[in-house]
Design a protein around this motif. Structure first.
Motif, PDB file in Angstrom:
ATOM      1  N   TRP A 425      18.701  19.218  -0.644  1.00 23.83           N
ATOM      2  CA  TRP A 425      19.009  19.785  -0.315  1.00 23.83           C
ATOM      3  C   TRP A 425      18.077  20.753  -1.224  1.00 23.83           C
ATOM      4  O   TRP A 425      17.438  21.202  -0.738  1.00 23.83           O
ATOM      5  N   MET A 426      17.997  20.344  -2.577  1.00 23.43           N
ATOM      6  CA  MET A 426      17.277  21.727  -2.887  1.00 23.43           C
ATOM      7  C   MET A 426      15.643  21.106  -2.708  1.00 23.43           C
ATOM      8  O   MET A 426      14.591  22.089  -2.445  1.00 23.43           O
ATOM      9  N   ALA A 427      15.903  20.110  -2.242  1.00 23.94           N
ATOM     10  CA  ALA A 427      14.228  19.651  -2.213  1.00 23.94           C
ATOM     11  C   ALA A 427      13.361  19.662  -0.619  1.00 23.94           C
ATOM     12  O   ALA A 427      12.558  20.190  -0.061  1.00 23.94           O
ATOM     13  N   LEU A 428      14.769  20.016   0.321  1.00 25.35           N
ATOM     14  CA  LEU A 428      14.178  21.054   1.620  1.00 25.35           C
ATOM     15  C   LEU A 428      14.454  21.901   1.672  1.00 25.35           C
ATOM     16  O   LEU A 428      13.526  22.579   2.397  1.00 25.35           O
ATOM     17  N   MET A 429      14.818  22.671   0.789  1.00 29.26           N
ATOM     18  CA  MET A 429      14.834  24.001  -0.071  1.00 29.26           C
ATOM     19  C   MET A 429      13.859  24.596   0.150  1.00 29.26           C
ATOM     20  O   MET A 429      12.157  25.196   0.466  1.00 29.26           O
ATOM     21  N   GLY A 430      12.342  23.437  -0.799  1.00 27.30           N
ATOM     22  CA  GLY A 430      11.379  24.037  -1.244  1.00 27.30           C
ATOM     23  C   GLY A 430      10.192  23.690  -0.159  1.00 27.30           C
ATOM     24  O   GLY A 430       9.432  24.381   0.262  1.00 27.30           O
ATOM     25  N   ILE A 431      10.806  22.569   0.765  1.00 28.97           N
ATOM     26  CA  ILE A 431       9.309  22.357   1.863  1.00 28.97           C
ATOM     27  C   ILE A 431       9.665  23.669   2.640  1.00 28.97           C
ATOM     28  O   ILE A 431       8.504  23.778   3.613  1.00 28.97           O
ATOM     29  N   VAL A 432      10.768  23.700   3.000  1.00 29.09           N
ATOM     30  CA  VAL A 432      11.108  24.945   4.017  1.00 29.09           C
ATOM     31  C   VAL A 432      10.420  26.449   3.319  1.00 29.09           C
ATOM     32  O   VAL A 432       9.698  26.832   4.018  1.00 29.09           O
ATOM     33  N   PHE A 433      10.386  27.245   1.755  1.00 29.12           N
ATOM     34  CA  PHE A 433       9.502  27.781   1.499  1.00 29.12           C
ATOM     35  C   PHE A 433       8.104  27.322   1.312  1.00 29.12           C
ATOM     36  O   PHE A 433       7.082  28.357   1.778  1.00 29.12           O
ATOM     37  N   PHE A 434       7.958  26.150   1.452  1.00 29.53           N
ATOM     38  CA  PHE A 434       6.812  26.139   1.266  1.00 29.53           C
ATOM     39  C   PHE A 434       5.737  26.594   2.252  1.00 29.53           C
ATOM     40  O   PHE A 434       4.698  26.680   2.708  1.00 29.53           O
ATOM     41  N   GLY A 435       6.875  25.987   3.509  1.00 29.10           N
ATOM     42  CA  GLY A 435       5.985  26.568   5.123  1.00 29.10           C
ATOM     43  C   GLY A 435       5.766  27.301   5.367  1.00 29.10           C
ATOM     44  O   GLY A 435       4.595  27.862   5.756  1.00 29.10           O
ATOM     45  N   ASN A 436       7.097  28.625   4.616  1.00 32.92           N
ATOM     46  CA  ASN A 436       7.060  29.265   5.796  1.00 32.92           C
ATOM     47  C   ASN A 436       5.711  30.305   4.306  1.00 32.92           C
ATOM     48  O   ASN A 436       4.607  30.923   4.515  1.00 32.92           O
ATOM     49  N   VAL A 437       5.697  30.024   3.050  1.00 34.56           N
ATOM     50  CA  VAL A 437       4.329  30.403   2.619  1.00 34.56           C
ATOM     51  C   VAL A 437       2.981  30.049   3.259  1.00 34.56           C
ATOM     52  O   VAL A 437       2.013  31.389   3.272  1.00 34.56           O
ATOM     53  N   VAL A 438       2.963  28.663   3.722  1.00 36.24           N
ATOM     54  CA  VAL A 438       1.628  28.389   3.963  1.00 36.24           C
ATOM     55  C   VAL A 438       1.050  29.309   5.219  1.00 36.24           C
ATOM     56  O   VAL A 438       0.425  29.448   5.728  1.00 36.24           O
TER      57      VAL A 438
END
Length: 469
Positions: A425-438
């Motif tokens: 779940w925390m990895a999924l949060m990281g992916i979402v966060f990274f996607g929005n940063v990009v």
């Protein structure tokens, strides 16, 4: 004598009245006009026996008006004293048609106060009393709806007749009783009028509004859909129609009639080229409301986790052993057990919990600060803070779970499944966060000219150019 008569009326004492009349036979004829007579006092206090005796001795008291222009019947109707009303209309039935200085008849006062029995009696004795208007031009039906007197409305409909056209009477603003009922969102009244009277469902008021127009221009309510369905089922339609328009920032440009066929070709493409800005405002408003609810919930949970850490707190001081010697690991009442037994784990727990608490409070502060933060970029910043708060709260949960799990259970299947679930779940949060940063980085690069803007689809403009508007 007048004072004694007034006191007898206040008490409703018939024997005291008879004694005064024995001593002074003409005492009732001496009551000054334009003031409250003993009959007024008896009517407003509900002394029916006293009022009946007064009417027997001096029937003309029923027609006396006080300083407010009210007859005893006005007061009895407002009070709801049906027996006194019967006695008064038996003496003079025309009293039911008299206005007071506020332009109201006794029946109107009975409607406003919700006196069903009084209204029924007045309409029975003088049926035309149900058709008398207020001096403001309102019918009894209008008063029923304005004052939420549904039961009285049914009595009036029964007195006037279900097939009578009087129900369509318009007040000074041209509103029928249906207009007023729709404006006040009285669904039960609306259904009753539509099912049991000949109400004109498409009647227009002074502004040209039908009942359906009034609904569409009123404040939104949970009952709107049911009201709309009831009106449309009865054949209601709108009269006020707005011309198509195109939104450019905060300005609205009306589309000429000659261009409407041309624009109809593009209607399926992003709804007249641009989506109305109001939709964006509504979207931001919903996001702000959601953020406030979630942030408040996270702040509450984080606060409770701080004052009630895993393992709870020590219930008493432990500084010396039974022999009075200092102990190796002393503690005081109210301090965390976890801080003494697992200090490193407790440090991580408090860091993540504090981060979640402060992040959620930051969102709440930004939302209630009144700062102009209604653009999408500010909403994105608040969303990032929310991700931080949620991630920190997840870490708090995971650390607490580790501490509370017995050592012999840490190698079990369920424990490992829980660990993997939290990490995924925390990895999924990281992916979402990274996607929005990009996404944010690309937006900044396009804005400052470091990256080409996304090419526009020319096929959308094959009919005409937006600038031509």
């Amino acid at each position: 004598m007048e004072e004694e008569l007034h006191q007898a009326a206040l008490k409703g004492s018939v024997p005291a009245l008879l004694e005064l009349l024995r001593q002074h036979p003409h005492i009732l004829n001496g009551t000054p006009s334009l003031s409250d007579t003993p009959l007024h006092v008896a009517a407003i206090l509900g002394h029916s026996a006293f009022a009946a005796e007064l009417l027997t001795r001096s029937p003309e008291l029923a027609s006396r008006l006080n300083l407010q222009g009210s007859s005893p019947l006005h007061l009895a109707a407002a009070k709801g004293c049906v027996e006194i009303v019967k006695s008064l209309v038996l003496v003079n039935a025309d009293l039911g048609l008299v206005w007071d200085r506020d332009g109201l008849t006794p029946l109107h006062l009975g409607v406003i106060k919700g006196r069903v029995g009084v209204v029924a009696e007045l309409a029975r004795v003088r049926p035309e009393a149900a058709r008398v208007l207020t001096q403001g031009g309102e019918s009894g039906f209008h008063l029923c709806v304005k004052h939420h007197r549904f039961e009285v409305l049914k009595v009036l409909v029964g007195c006037v007749g279900k097939d009578d056209d009087f129900v369509n009477w318009r007040d000074g603003d041209g509103n029928t009783v249906l207009h007023v009922a729709v404006a006040k969102k009285q669904l039960e009244v609306i259904n009753y009028l539509l099912d049991n009277t000949k109400i004109e469902v498409n009647a227009q008021n002074s502004n040209g509004f039908t009942a359906l127009d009034v609904l569409s221009h009123s404040t939104r309510d949970l009952r709107d859909l049911e009201i709309k369905e009831s009106l449309q089922y009865s054949g209601a339609s709108k009269f006020i129609k707005k011309a198509p328009s195109v939104m450019f920032d905060q300005d609205t440009v009306q589309v000429p009639t000659t261009m409407q066929p041309l624009m109809s070709k593009r209607r399926s493409l992003r709804q007249l080229v641009f989506k109305p800005k109001q939709k964006e405002v509504d979207w931001l408003g919903r996001k702000r409301s959601s953020l406030m609810v979630v942030a408040s919930l996270i702040a509450t949970v984080a606060f409770q986790s701080a004052i009630n850490p895993p393992g709870a707190v020590w219930q008493s001081d432990y500084l010396e052993d039974s022999n009075g010697n200092p102990v190796d690991k002393p503690h005081h009442a109210g301090q965390s057990v976890m801080a003494d037994t697992e200090p490193s784990l407790y440090g991580l727990y408090m860091i993540s919990n504090t981060l979640a608490f402060l992040s959620s409070l930051s969102i709440i502060l930004l939302l209630v600060s009144g700062l102009p933060m209604k653009r999408r970029r500010w909403m994105w910043i608040q969303m990032v803070i929310m991700w931080v708060a949620i991630t920190a709260l997840t870490a708090t949960y995971f650390i607490g779970l580790i501490f509370m799990t017995p050592q012999q259970q840490k190698g079990g299947y369920l424990y490992h499944v829980t660990q993997v679930s939290v990490l995924v779940w925390m990895a999924l949060m990281g992916i979402v966060f990274f996607g929005n940063v990009v996404r944010a980085a690309r937006w900044l690069l396009r804005k400052y000219g470091c990256m080409k803007k996304k090419p526009r689809d020319d096929s959308l403009d094959e009919d005409y150019d937006i600038d031509d508007l």
